[in-house]
Structures are given as C-alpha cells and as structure tokens.
Design a protein around this motif. Structure first.
Motif, mmCIF file in Angstrom:
data_model
loop_
_atom_site.group_PDB
_atom_site.id
_atom_site.type_symbol
_atom_site.label_atom_id
_atom_site.label_comp_id
_atom_site.label_asym_id
_atom_site.label_seq_id
_atom_site.Cartn_x
_atom_site.Cartn_y
_atom_site.Cartn_z
ATOM 1 N N THR A 35 -9.673 1.545 -6.052
ATOM 2 C CA THR A 35 -8.893 2.671 -6.586
ATOM 3 C C THR A 35 -9.776 3.769 -7.172
ATOM 4 O OG1 THR A 35 -8.553 1.397 -8.610
ATOM 5 C CG2 THR A 35 -6.756 1.377 -6.996
ATOM 6 N N ASP A 36 -11.066 3.509 -7.374
ATOM 7 C CA ASP A 36 -11.973 4.572 -7.815
ATOM 8 C C ASP A 36 -11.999 5.716 -6.800
ATOM 9 O OD1 ASP A 36 -12.642 3.035 -10.014
ATOM 10 O OD2 ASP A 36 -14.652 2.516 -9.293
ATOM 11 N N TYR A 37 -11.619 5.429 -5.575
ATOM 12 C CA TYR A 37 -11.634 6.435 -4.520
ATOM 13 C C TYR A 37 -10.304 7.188 -4.405
ATOM 14 C CZ TYR A 37 -16.076 4.470 -3.389
ATOM 15 O OH TYR A 37 -17.381 4.058 -3.475
ATOM 16 N N ALA A 38 -9.396 6.934 -5.324
ATOM 17 C CA ALA A 38 -8.109 7.636 -5.336
ATOM 18 C C ALA A 38 -7.705 7.952 -6.775
ATOM 19 C CB ALA A 38 -7.046 6.806 -4.643
ATOM 20 N N PRO A 39 -8.570 8.656 -7.518
ATOM 21 C CA PRO A 39 -8.258 8.907 -8.931
ATOM 22 C C PRO A 39 -6.973 9.703 -9.135
ATOM 23 C CG PRO A 39 -10.109 10.268 -8.207
ATOM 24 C CD PRO A 39 -9.804 9.301 -7.100
ATOM 25 N N GLU A 40 -6.595 10.495 -8.128
ATOM 26 C CA GLU A 40 -5.383 11.301 -8.249
ATOM 27 C C GLU A 40 -4.118 10.463 -8.374
ATOM 28 O OE1 GLU A 40 -5.963 10.639 -3.821
ATOM 29 O OE2 GLU A 40 -7.258 10.943 -5.541
ATOM 30 N N THR A 41 -4.190 9.185 -7.983
ATOM 31 C CA THR A 41 -3.012 8.322 -8.055
ATOM 32 C C THR A 41 -2.764 7.785 -9.466
ATOM 33 O OG1 THR A 41 -4.211 6.267 -7.581
ATOM 34 C CG2 THR A 41 -3.390 7.543 -5.676
ATOM 35 N N GLY A 42 -3.809 7.771 -10.271
ATOM 36 C CA GLY A 42 -3.691 7.183 -11.605
ATOM 37 C C GLY A 42 -3.686 5.661 -11.590
ATOM 38 N N ALA A 43 -3.836 5.063 -10.421
ATOM 39 C CA ALA A 43 -3.825 3.596 -10.298
ATOM 40 C C ALA A 43 -5.178 3.035 -10.705
ATOM 41 C CB ALA A 43 -3.500 3.188 -8.868
ATOM 42 N N ASP A 44 -5.146 1.949 -11.475
ATOM 43 C CA ASP A 44 -6.396 1.297 -11.871
ATOM 44 C C ASP A 44 -6.640 0.018 -11.079
ATOM 45 O OD1 ASP A 44 -4.477 -0.327 -12.992
ATOM 46 O OD2 ASP A 44 -5.332 -0.297 -15.009
ATOM 47 N N HIS A 45 -5.711 -0.321 -10.167
ATOM 48 C CA HIS A 45 -5.873 -1.477 -9.293
ATOM 49 C C HIS A 45 -4.861 -1.378 -8.150
ATOM 50 C CE1 HIS A 45 -2.433 -2.785 -11.689
ATOM 51 N NE2 HIS A 45 -2.206 -3.708 -10.771
ATOM 52 N N VAL A 46 -5.093 -2.165 -7.113
ATOM 53 C CA VAL A 46 -4.120 -2.275 -6.027
ATOM 54 C C VAL A 46 -3.248 -3.487 -6.360
ATOM 55 C CG1 VAL A 46 -3.764 -2.627 -3.552
ATOM 56 C CG2 VAL A 46 -5.745 -1.293 -4.355
ATOM 57 N N PRO A 47 -1.967 -3.266 -6.682
ATOM 58 C CA PRO A 47 -1.082 -4.399 -7.001
ATOM 59 C C PRO A 47 -0.990 -5.373 -5.824
ATOM 60 C CG PRO A 47 -0.074 -2.324 -7.656
ATOM 61 C CD PRO A 47 -1.288 -1.975 -6.820
ATOM 62 N N ASP A 48 -0.914 -6.650 -6.134
ATOM 63 C CA ASP A 48 -0.887 -7.682 -5.105
ATOM 64 C C ASP A 48 0.534 -7.838 -4.554
ATOM 65 O OD1 ASP A 48 -1.128 -9.907 -3.485
ATOM 66 O OD2 ASP A 48 -2.338 -11.032 -4.932
ATOM 67 N N PRO A 49 0.773 -7.417 -3.306
ATOM 68 C CA PRO A 49 2.126 -7.503 -2.764
ATOM 69 C C PRO A 49 2.592 -8.926 -2.500
ATOM 70 C CG PRO A 49 0.611 -6.800 -1.056
ATOM 71 C CD PRO A 49 -0.162 -6.829 -2.350
ATOM 72 N N TYR A 50 1.672 -9.882 -2.493
ATOM 73 C CA TYR A 50 2.080 -11.286 -2.371
ATOM 74 C C TYR A 50 3.000 -11.648 -3.531
ATOM 75 C CZ TYR A 50 1.710 -16.313 -1.551
ATOM 76 O OH TYR A 50 1.988 -17.623 -1.299
ATOM 77 N N TYR A 51 2.731 -11.045 -4.695
ATOM 78 C CA TYR A 51 3.538 -11.305 -5.887
ATOM 79 C C TYR A 51 4.586 -10.233 -6.130
ATOM 80 C CZ TYR A 51 -0.053 -14.755 -6.636
ATOM 81 O OH TYR A 51 -0.911 -15.812 -6.470
#
Length: 148
Positions: free
Chosen positions: A109-125
C-alpha cells in the motif's frame, strides 16, 4: 536488468497471488520477475482460493497456474524488493532477515498513498474480493509507475 519482486501475505492464496497476477498483467513488456509467498505454510502447493480466482478472472487476470509457497530466508537474496500486504506480514518477514541483508521490505500500500489504506485487507476473512482487487490494482499501478 530484471527487477525481481516478491509479494507476501499470510497464506499465499488471496492477496499476494492476486498482487502477482495483477502486476504481471499490468506490467506489459517490462523486464520483471514476479513471485508470491505466504508467511505461513498452511497452503503450500495449493492454487489461490477459488473465490479470489473467480473475482480476478472476471477482470481478466489468470491466477490458475499459481501455487502457494512459504516465504523463506533465501528470498532476501533472490529478490530486489519484497512487498508485504500488512504490518504483521512485514514483521514476520523482517524476523527472518539474515544479518547484514539490506533488501527493501515495504508495504504494498506504500505505492497507493492516495487511497489512505495502510494494508490490503484479507478477503479470505472479509469476503470482499472485489474490494481487495480494487486496492491491489491501484497499488500495482503505483508500483509500476515507481519503476519507470
């Protein structure tokens, strides 16, 4: 010179294989060697999770040939950049870093700072496979732009 990039999540069945597949598809003719791994060994040898494969396939990304493997200490020598999907993955990777090794390990997510996301949520959960793919696509575009 080929840039060698490894994507890492927990089980290597959702986030990291999708990051590998999406980045490969978006990279075009760039000289990249891409792979993915999991910090756990729960799914070694298994294909990506069925729902993740279906969601990726609906967008034109083929994950069918990928198989899960566990992150290894030797990956620090085999790759130029290691990208973790969340802080726990990053900590688990760093715990295996050989003394003196300086291979960069960053959050995807460091490569998408515009999203404000600090991680990629795990879709398994979370069960939000499309939301995870939206973020993976944005991160992959940012990563590829950083390589230009």
């Amino acid at each position: 010179m080929t840039k060698r990039i490894l994507f890492v999540c927990l089980g290597n069945i959702c986030r990291s294989p999708s990051a590998e597949g999406v980045t490969r598809a978006l990279a075009g003719s760039r000289d990249l060697m891409l792979d993915s791994a999991g910090t756990s060994g729960w799914h070694i040898g298994e294909p990506p999770y069925g729902e993740m494969r279906r969601a990726a396939g609906a967008r034109g990304y083929d994950l069918d040939t990928l198989r899960a493997r566990q992150f290894a200490r030797s990956d620090f020598e085999s790759f130029d950049l290691i990208l973790a999907m969340d802080d726990q993955n990053l900590a688990d990777i760093e715990a295996l870093r050989p003394p003196g090794n300086d291979t960069p390990v960053r959050l995807f997510t460091d490569y998408a700072p515009e999203t404000g996301a600090d991680h990629v949520p795990d879709p398994y959960y979370t069960r939000d496979f499309d939301g995870a793919l939206d973020l993976v696509e944005t991160c992959a575009r940012g990563l590829l732009a950083s390589l230009d």
